[in-house]
Design a protein around this motif. Structure first.
Motif, PDB file in Angstrom:
ATOM      1  N   ALA A 153      -6.674   5.630   3.921  1.00  0.00           N
ATOM      2  CA  ALA A 153      -5.276   5.324   4.499  1.00  0.00           C
ATOM      3  C   ALA A 153      -4.729   5.939   5.753  1.00  0.00           C
ATOM      4  O   ALA A 153      -4.477   5.477   6.650  1.00  0.00           O
ATOM      5  CB  ALA A 153      -4.312   5.217   3.296  1.00  0.00           C
ATOM      6  N   ARG A 154      -5.291   7.229   5.838  1.00  0.00           N
ATOM      7  CA  ARG A 154      -4.838   8.017   7.113  1.00  0.00           C
ATOM      8  C   ARG A 154      -5.667   7.749   8.135  1.00  0.00           C
ATOM      9  O   ARG A 154      -5.243   7.262   9.166  1.00  0.00           O
ATOM     10  CB  ARG A 154      -4.824   9.433   6.824  1.00  0.00           C
ATOM     11  N   GLU A 155      -6.794   7.216   7.826  1.00  0.00           N
ATOM     12  CA  GLU A 155      -7.874   7.032   9.168  1.00  0.00           C
ATOM     13  C   GLU A 155      -7.419   5.467   9.551  1.00  0.00           C
ATOM     14  O   GLU A 155      -7.548   5.350  10.800  1.00  0.00           O
ATOM     15  CB  GLU A 155      -9.279   6.992   8.326  1.00  0.00           C
ATOM     16  N   LEU A 156      -6.899   4.805   8.682  1.00  0.00           N
ATOM     17  CA  LEU A 156      -6.652   3.272   8.961  1.00  0.00           C
ATOM     18  C   LEU A 156      -5.390   3.430   9.745  1.00  0.00           C
ATOM     19  O   LEU A 156      -5.232   2.752  10.953  1.00  0.00           O
ATOM     20  CB  LEU A 156      -6.270   2.402   7.930  1.00  0.00           C
ATOM     21  N   ASP A 157      -4.446   4.253   9.669  1.00  0.00           N
ATOM     22  CA  ASP A 157      -3.133   4.431  10.162  1.00  0.00           C
ATOM     23  C   ASP A 157      -3.619   5.153  11.582  1.00  0.00           C
ATOM     24  O   ASP A 157      -3.246   4.584  12.815  1.00  0.00           O
ATOM     25  CB  ASP A 157      -2.460   5.507   9.541  1.00  0.00           C
ATOM     26  N   ALA A 158      -4.620   6.129  11.509  1.00  0.00           N
ATOM     27  CA  ALA A 158      -4.786   6.457  13.006  1.00  0.00           C
ATOM     28  C   ALA A 158      -5.603   5.641  13.926  1.00  0.00           C
ATOM     29  O   ALA A 158      -5.479   5.726  15.254  1.00  0.00           O
ATOM     30  CB  ALA A 158      -6.089   7.817  12.584  1.00  0.00           C
ATOM     31  N   ILE A 159      -6.198   4.741  13.308  1.00  0.00           N
ATOM     32  CA  ILE A 159      -7.057   3.586  14.444  1.00  0.00           C
ATOM     33  C   ILE A 159      -5.919   2.321  14.371  1.00  0.00           C
ATOM     34  O   ILE A 159      -6.498   1.491  15.166  1.00  0.00           O
ATOM     35  CB  ILE A 159      -8.343   3.268  13.816  1.00  0.00           C
ATOM     36  N   GLY A 160      -4.882   2.233  13.893  1.00  0.00           N
ATOM     37  CA  GLY A 160      -3.951   1.354  13.888  1.00  0.00           C
ATOM     38  C   GLY A 160      -4.229   0.198  13.463  1.00  0.00           C
ATOM     39  O   GLY A 160      -4.031  -1.202  13.740  1.00  0.00           O
ATOM     40  N   ARG A 210      -6.140  -4.175   4.209  1.00  0.00           N
ATOM     41  CA  ARG A 210      -6.100  -3.789   5.621  1.00  0.00           C
ATOM     42  C   ARG A 210      -7.473  -3.694   6.451  1.00  0.00           C
ATOM     43  O   ARG A 210      -7.445  -3.640   7.396  1.00  0.00           O
ATOM     44  CB  ARG A 210      -5.572  -2.168   5.571  1.00  0.00           C
ATOM     45  N   MET A 211      -8.577  -3.397   5.300  1.00  0.00           N
ATOM     46  CA  MET A 211      -9.862  -3.461   6.076  1.00  0.00           C
ATOM     47  C   MET A 211     -10.503  -4.817   6.100  1.00  0.00           C
ATOM     48  O   MET A 211     -11.684  -4.968   6.367  1.00  0.00           O
ATOM     49  CB  MET A 211     -10.703  -2.621   5.308  1.00  0.00           C
ATOM     50  N   GLY A 212      -9.799  -5.807   5.670  1.00  0.00           N
ATOM     51  CA  GLY A 212     -10.418  -7.212   5.938  1.00  0.00           C
ATOM     52  C   GLY A 212     -11.009  -7.682   4.883  1.00  0.00           C
ATOM     53  O   GLY A 212     -11.984  -8.693   4.836  1.00  0.00           O
TER      54      GLY A 212
END
Length: 110
Positions: A102-109, A51-53
């Motif tokens: 994971a929650r931060e990635l969800d928050a920034i889409g 998810r972070m590339g």
């Protein structure tokens, strides 16, 4: 003879640092990620890395991958903090830190 001045930009102009979308111990805000991280931490880290590339091999081949991913996410998104705080969180609360990512990635889409 003219003198040259070098300017080093350490932060984006006008961008104030922000807090994390949720705290380290906010695991119950996202039970799905919490359970995934507890039941299969290796697969969870691979998922976060992708998810972070960073690709699927990064968390497997790189010792300290969780620390690197936390620092990267914090730096890219203007989240306040320090390397020392990141290292302490990862060393003492790594399952909670992975859920926070994971929650931060969800928050920034992402």
């Amino acid at each position: 003879m003219t003198s040259q001045v070098t300017t080093v930009v350490t932060s984006q102009p006008g961008a104030a640092p922000r807090d994390w979308a949720s705290g380290v111990f906010g695991c119950f805000e996202d039970i799905k990620s919490c359970l995934f991280g507890l039941c299969c931490p290796c697969c969870f880290m691979i998922s976060l890395s992708q998810r972070m590339g960073e690709g699927c091999c990064f968390p497997i081949c790189c010792p300290g991958a969780l620390l690197a991913m936390r620092v990267k996410l914090r730096a890219e998104n203007g989240i306040q903090g320090s390397m020392c705080n990141d290292a302490l969180c990862v060393n003492f609360c790594s399952p909670c830190v992975s859920c926070q990512l994971a929650r931060e990635l969800d928050a920034i889409g992402r």
